[in-house]
Design a protein around this motif. Structure first.
Motif, short mmCIF file in Angstrom:
data_model
loop_
_atom_site.label_atom_id
_atom_site.label_comp_id
_atom_site.label_asym_id
_atom_site.label_seq_id
_atom_site.Cartn_x
_atom_site.Cartn_y
_atom_site.Cartn_z
N THR A 1 7.83 18.29 -19.65
CA THR A 1 7.36 19.53 -20.70
C THR A 1 8.06 20.46 -20.66
OG1 THR A 1 5.71 17.75 -21.70
CG2 THR A 1 6.56 20.05 -22.08
N SER B 1 4.97 15.77 -16.68
CA SER B 1 4.38 14.99 -17.86
C SER B 1 3.01 13.40 -16.90
CB SER B 1 4.89 14.77 -19.10
OG SER B 1 5.98 15.37 -19.63
N ASN C 1 10.22 18.38 -24.99
CA ASN C 1 10.34 17.14 -23.76
C ASN C 1 11.46 17.22 -23.34
OD1 ASN C 1 7.41 16.59 -24.24
ND2 ASN C 1 7.86 15.26 -26.28
#
Length: 244
Positions: free
Chosen positions: A142, A151, A118
């Protein structure tokens, strides 16, 4: 004596107000970012100058006083973040929402191909007098198998143990490659912050600091004079009382 003590206490309070600045309250974030396109390649390595994306549009303007410069960055959740382009200097980023583009890949910005995990795309605002705003516009992304994707929700730090493959790790300063050149673009940052070279900082406010020091010194002199005079008066009073 009581009046002198009260005056000294008041001067001490004023001195502390000058020397210890109030800590401003900031919101958690400045706003969100709309990234176009919403996915793409992280790039082939530290030398890949392919733009990561074409536009990062803010949901609001920079805070008043922080509209001199703005820059798009990328990095692991919570930072550190590395620049994705040179610093924007339109000097009106606090006038309304705006957008920034990029001139390098994610891999080039981070000094190597990032590991799965992430990350965040952020925009930082800076003012000529106030320096860097401590908060950011953010867009969570991501990375998976060489592709980044925006995301839907704010990601948690993944902190991949190996860092970007083929690089030293995710950090603001990348060690120079053989021959003296650095894989990360040294033009990426407008100012320097202690402990995080090359990724923004706060402009010095020397004039304000000098004024505060001068005022503090004057207050100390006045307070000392008042206390000494009070001590002399008390000693004289005690002497007269004993003599009587």
């Amino acid at each position: 004596m009581r009046q002198s003590t009260t005056l000294a206490a008041a001067l001490t309070g004023l001195l502390l107000a000058l020397v210890v600045p109030a800590v401003p309250a900031y919101a958690a974030d400045l706003g969100t970012l709309t990234i176009t396109p919403t996915s793409g390649s992280v790039g082939s390595g530290a030398g890949d100058a392919t733009p990561m994306f074409t536009s990062a549009a803010t949901s609001a303007p920079c805070p008043t006083g922080y509209g001199t410069n703005a820059v798009a960055k990328v990095g692991p959740v919570g930072g550190p973040y590395n620049n994705l382009n040179k610093i924007g200097s339109e000097n009106n980023y606090d006038a309304g929402p705006f957008s920034l583009d990029t001139n390098r890949s994610m891999a080039k910005a981070l000094g190597g191909v990032p590991a799965n995990g992430n990350y965040e795309i952020v925009i930082q605002c800076s003012g000529e007098i106030l320096g860097d705003n401590p908060n950011y516009f953010r867009a969570p992304i991501t990375v998976r198998d060489g592709t980044w994707t925006v995301s839907a929700a704010s990601p948690q730090p993944s902190n991949p143990p190996g860092g970007p493959s083929g690089s030293i790790g995710l950090r603001a300063e990348v060690a120079p490659a053989p021959g003296g050149s650095s894989p990360a673009d040294p033009s990426a940052s407008p100012t320097a912050r202690p402990g995080n070279p090359g990724n923004g900082g706060t402009l010095p406010r020397t004039g304000l600091a000098v004024a505060a020091v001068v005022a503090a010194g004057l207050l100390l002199v006045v307070a000392g004079t008042v206390l000494r005079a009070a001590a002399r008066r008390r000693a004289a009073f005690i002497g007269d009382d004993l003599a009587g």
